[in-house]
Design a protein around this motif. Structure first.
Motif, PDB file in Angstrom:
ATOM      1  N   VAL A  87     -26.522  27.899  42.124  1.00 45.74           N
ATOM      2  CA  VAL A  87     -25.152  27.758  42.601  1.00 45.74           C
ATOM      3  C   VAL A  87     -24.143  28.046  41.502  1.00 45.74           C
ATOM      4  O   VAL A  87     -23.091  28.663  41.751  1.00 45.74           O
ATOM      5  CB  VAL A  87     -24.939  26.346  43.182  1.00 45.74           C
ATOM      6  CG1 VAL A  87     -23.465  26.047  43.380  1.00 45.74           C
ATOM      7  CG2 VAL A  87     -25.677  26.219  44.508  1.00 45.74           C
TER       8      VAL A  87
ATOM      9  N   PRO B 236     -23.872  30.169  38.853  1.00 43.55           N
ATOM     10  CA  PRO B 236     -23.357  31.539  38.667  1.00 43.55           C
ATOM     11  C   PRO B 236     -22.392  31.982  39.758  1.00 43.55           C
ATOM     12  O   PRO B 236     -21.368  32.614  39.466  1.00 43.55           O
ATOM     13  CB  PRO B 236     -24.635  32.386  38.672  1.00 43.55           C
ATOM     14  CG  PRO B 236     -25.710  31.460  38.224  1.00 43.55           C
ATOM     15  CD  PRO B 236     -25.341  30.129  38.801  1.00 43.55           C
ATOM     16  N   PHE B 237     -22.691  31.644  41.020  1.00 43.60           N
ATOM     17  CA  PHE B 237     -21.770  31.994  42.102  1.00 43.60           C
ATOM     18  C   PHE B 237     -20.482  31.170  42.020  1.00 43.60           C
ATOM     19  O   PHE B 237     -19.408  31.651  42.393  1.00 43.60           O
ATOM     20  CB  PHE B 237     -22.444  31.770  43.452  1.00 43.60           C
ATOM     21  CG  PHE B 237     -23.581  32.709  43.720  1.00 43.60           C
ATOM     22  CD1 PHE B 237     -23.339  34.012  44.143  1.00 43.60           C
ATOM     23  CD2 PHE B 237     -24.893  32.315  43.537  1.00 43.60           C
ATOM     24  CE1 PHE B 237     -24.385  34.897  44.384  1.00 43.60           C
ATOM     25  CE2 PHE B 237     -25.941  33.187  43.774  1.00 43.60           C
ATOM     26  CZ  PHE B 237     -25.689  34.479  44.198  1.00 43.60           C
TER      27      PHE B 237
ATOM     28  N   LEU C 257     -18.114  32.875  39.766  1.00 40.93           N
ATOM     29  CA  LEU C 257     -17.466  34.017  40.406  1.00 40.93           C
ATOM     30  C   LEU C 257     -16.333  33.577  41.338  1.00 40.93           C
ATOM     31  O   LEU C 257     -15.299  34.234  41.435  1.00 40.93           O
ATOM     32  CB  LEU C 257     -18.500  34.827  41.196  1.00 40.93           C
ATOM     33  CG  LEU C 257     -19.606  35.494  40.376  1.00 40.93           C
ATOM     34  CD1 LEU C 257     -20.614  36.158  41.296  1.00 40.93           C
ATOM     35  CD2 LEU C 257     -19.027  36.519  39.410  1.00 40.93           C
ATOM     36  N   ALA C 258     -16.552  32.450  42.031  1.00 38.08           N
ATOM     37  CA  ALA C 258     -15.553  31.963  42.993  1.00 38.08           C
ATOM     38  C   ALA C 258     -14.497  31.062  42.362  1.00 38.08           C
ATOM     39  O   ALA C 258     -13.506  30.726  43.015  1.00 38.08           O
ATOM     40  CB  ALA C 258     -16.255  31.191  44.117  1.00 38.08           C
TER      41      ALA C 258
END
Length: 268
Positions: free
Chosen positions: A221, A223-224, A227-228
């Protein structure tokens, strides 16, 4: 010859130790990059040494299928990639932090060394978490140790940011100072790993049966989440600014209405 009072005073100041004294930013970054590179190299060396199937075992046990032999080491490879991603993201946060630092201090250097000390413990976390396939009785403790190592490695980075904010006019770029364009995003980025690792630690204490899934979910979770994160911060800041602007408009309209009223109407 005899020293003057100014020379003696200068020589005494040279050997004093103040945590707010400047430190070479370039040497701090070079030393940090070296530690990150060595730790990442140690991870791949552990993979090559302990997680490569023997040719005889491939022929006898897996009937010559290398893919089946490698699938047996799947949890070990997953732990390796999770640890490598953790190192990479912590380096990314460290790079972003010192990108806005204009002058490092001795206290910041000390906190950076403490963070690197726990960064160096990430190969230990990999060695522990790579035993997931065996489902040993120490599984929960291994995951909790990994969460603790990640927490302290990231919380000292957050401490560097906090220390820089205390003397932001000398240590931080104007964009990253309190109220600057990147301040909220840097705060959220540096707080992400401490919060997630601490939350995973307590979840493994409460839900011990799902400790493996929780830990791997944390590694996937984050790494994502990076990004978000910028999108989320920008949306939040835009919403806050719109609310503040609406409240200011209401105050201005009330002041204009009061200015248009006569003194008698204002008193009534």
């Amino acid at each position: 010859g005899h020293r003057t009072e100014e020379e003696e005073h200068h020589s005494l100041e040279t050997f004093t130790f103040y945590l707010s004294e400047p430190l070479s930013k370039e040497r701090v970054e070079a030393f940090s990059d070296g530690v990150y590179a060595i730790v990442a190299t140690l991870l791949i060396l552990d993979i090559c040494e302990d997680n490569v199937p023997d040719p005889r075992e491939v022929e006898e046990k897996f009937h010559g299928s290398l893919l089946e032999a490698l699938s047996e080491y799947g949890p070990n490879y997953l732990a390796y990639f999770g640890s490598f991603v953790t190192i990479g993201l912590l380096w990314f946060v460290h790079h972003s932090l010192f990108l806005y630092v204009t002058k490092a201090t001795r206290l910041m250097g000390l906190l950076n060394i403490l963070s690197l000390a726990f960064i160096g413990g990430l190969p230990l976390a990999y060695q522990l978490t790579s035993e997931f396939a065996e489902k040993s009785h120490n599984e929960i403790e291994a995951i909790q140790v990994s969460c603790v190592i990640t927490f302290f490695a990231s919380i000292f980075q957050f401490a560097i940011w906090t220390t820089a904010l205390l003397n932001e006019e000398e240590t931080l770029h104007a964009f990253a100072r309190y109220g600057g364009k990147e301040h909220a995003f840097m705060f959220a980025k540096l707080a992400l790993y401490p919060c997630v690792s601490l939350g995973a630690f307590f979840l493994t204490c409460l839900l011990s049966e799902f400790s493996t899934a929780i830990f791997h979910l944390m590694q996937i979770v984050i790494p994502f989440a990076f990004l978000a994160l910028r999108i989320f911060v920008r949306i939040s800041l835009t919403a806050i600014k719109s609310v503040m602007s609406l409240s200011r408009r209401k105050v201005v309209l009330l002041e204009e209405e009061e200015a248009c009223l006569s003194p008698n109407e204002t008193l009534s």
